[in-house]
Design an enzyme around this catalytic site. Structure first.
Site, PDB file in Angstrom:
ATOM      1  N   CYS A   1       0.843  -1.204   0.000  1.00 34.15           N
ATOM      2  CA  CYS A   1       0.000   0.000   0.000  1.00 34.15           C
ATOM      3  C   CYS A   1       0.875   1.249   0.000  1.00 34.15           C
ATOM      4  CB  CYS A   1      -0.946   0.004   1.202  1.00 34.15           C
ATOM      5  SG  CYS A   1      -2.040   1.457   1.200  1.00 34.15           S
TER       6      CYS A   1
ATOM      7  N   CYS B   1      -0.301   4.187   2.327  1.00 35.36           N
ATOM      8  CA  CYS B   1       0.032   3.947   3.737  1.00 35.36           C
ATOM      9  C   CYS B   1       1.534   4.091   3.975  1.00 35.36           C
ATOM     10  CB  CYS B   1      -0.460   2.570   4.183  1.00 35.36           C
ATOM     11  SG  CYS B   1      -2.262   2.451   4.259  1.00 35.36           S
TER      12      CYS B   1
END
EC number: 1.11.1.28
Length: 176
Positions: A132, A135
């Site tokens: 991700c 993130c």
């Protein structure tokens, strides 16, 4: 399964992973990270691989308090949720999703029960394993703001990368 057993369970084609396993957890490779941070990163990364032998070996290898163990489990779990959600927000072509509130509980990030920067490092490594980018950017910003160097960030990612690769090799062997 101890770390030595994990290394010996790795096949010959994973020789680099065997060598890297010892290096990423060694005291001289910590790049300014505390032993607690390295232990937590290793545990959270092991949990993120979901591989029992990797989890067992790292649990036996690191000297971690129950608070660090709990935080590592929490980081792996909350990032499993966040990484799916925020990867979607990042990758979907409709930008309206980024404007919508997530409406997901993630209180542990604000109150992890351990040093906040150590928890962010755990979350960073798990987010790298889970792929991700959104993130990863958020966690890198937090740890840099908290005084972690780029080398410290790189160390956290190397730990996650090596443990992920060890789990991959073991899964390949189990499937063939």
């Amino acid at each position: 399964m101890a770390l030595a057993e994990l290394k010996s369970a790795l096949p010959s084609y994973a020789k680099d992973i065997k060598l890297n396993l010892g290096r990423v957890l060694a005291a001289d490779g910590m790049d300014g990270l505390s032993r607690d941070a390295v232990a937590g990163i290793a545990l959270a990364s092991a949990y993120a691989t979901k591989h029992k032998d990797v989890i067992t070996a790292i649990t036996e290898e690191v000297d971690a308090s129950s608070e660090i163990v709990d935080a590592a489990k929490a980081a792996a779990t909350v990032m499993a949720m966040n990484n799916v959600y925020y990867r979607f927000v990042h990758l979907v072509s409709d930008g309206e999703y980024a404007k919508m509130p997530a409406n997901l509980r993630m209180n542990v990030i604000g109150n992890p029960g351990i040093d906040k920067i150590d928890f962010e490092l755990m979350s960073l490594a798990v987010s790298a394993i889970n792929g991700c980018g959104m993130c990863m950017d958020a966690h890198v910003a937090e740890v840099i703001k908290g005084g972690v160097t780029r080398q410290g960030v790189q160390t956290a990612i190397r730990i996650g990368a090596v443990l992920s690769a060890a789990a991959q090799a073991l899964e390949i062997e189990a499937a063939t």
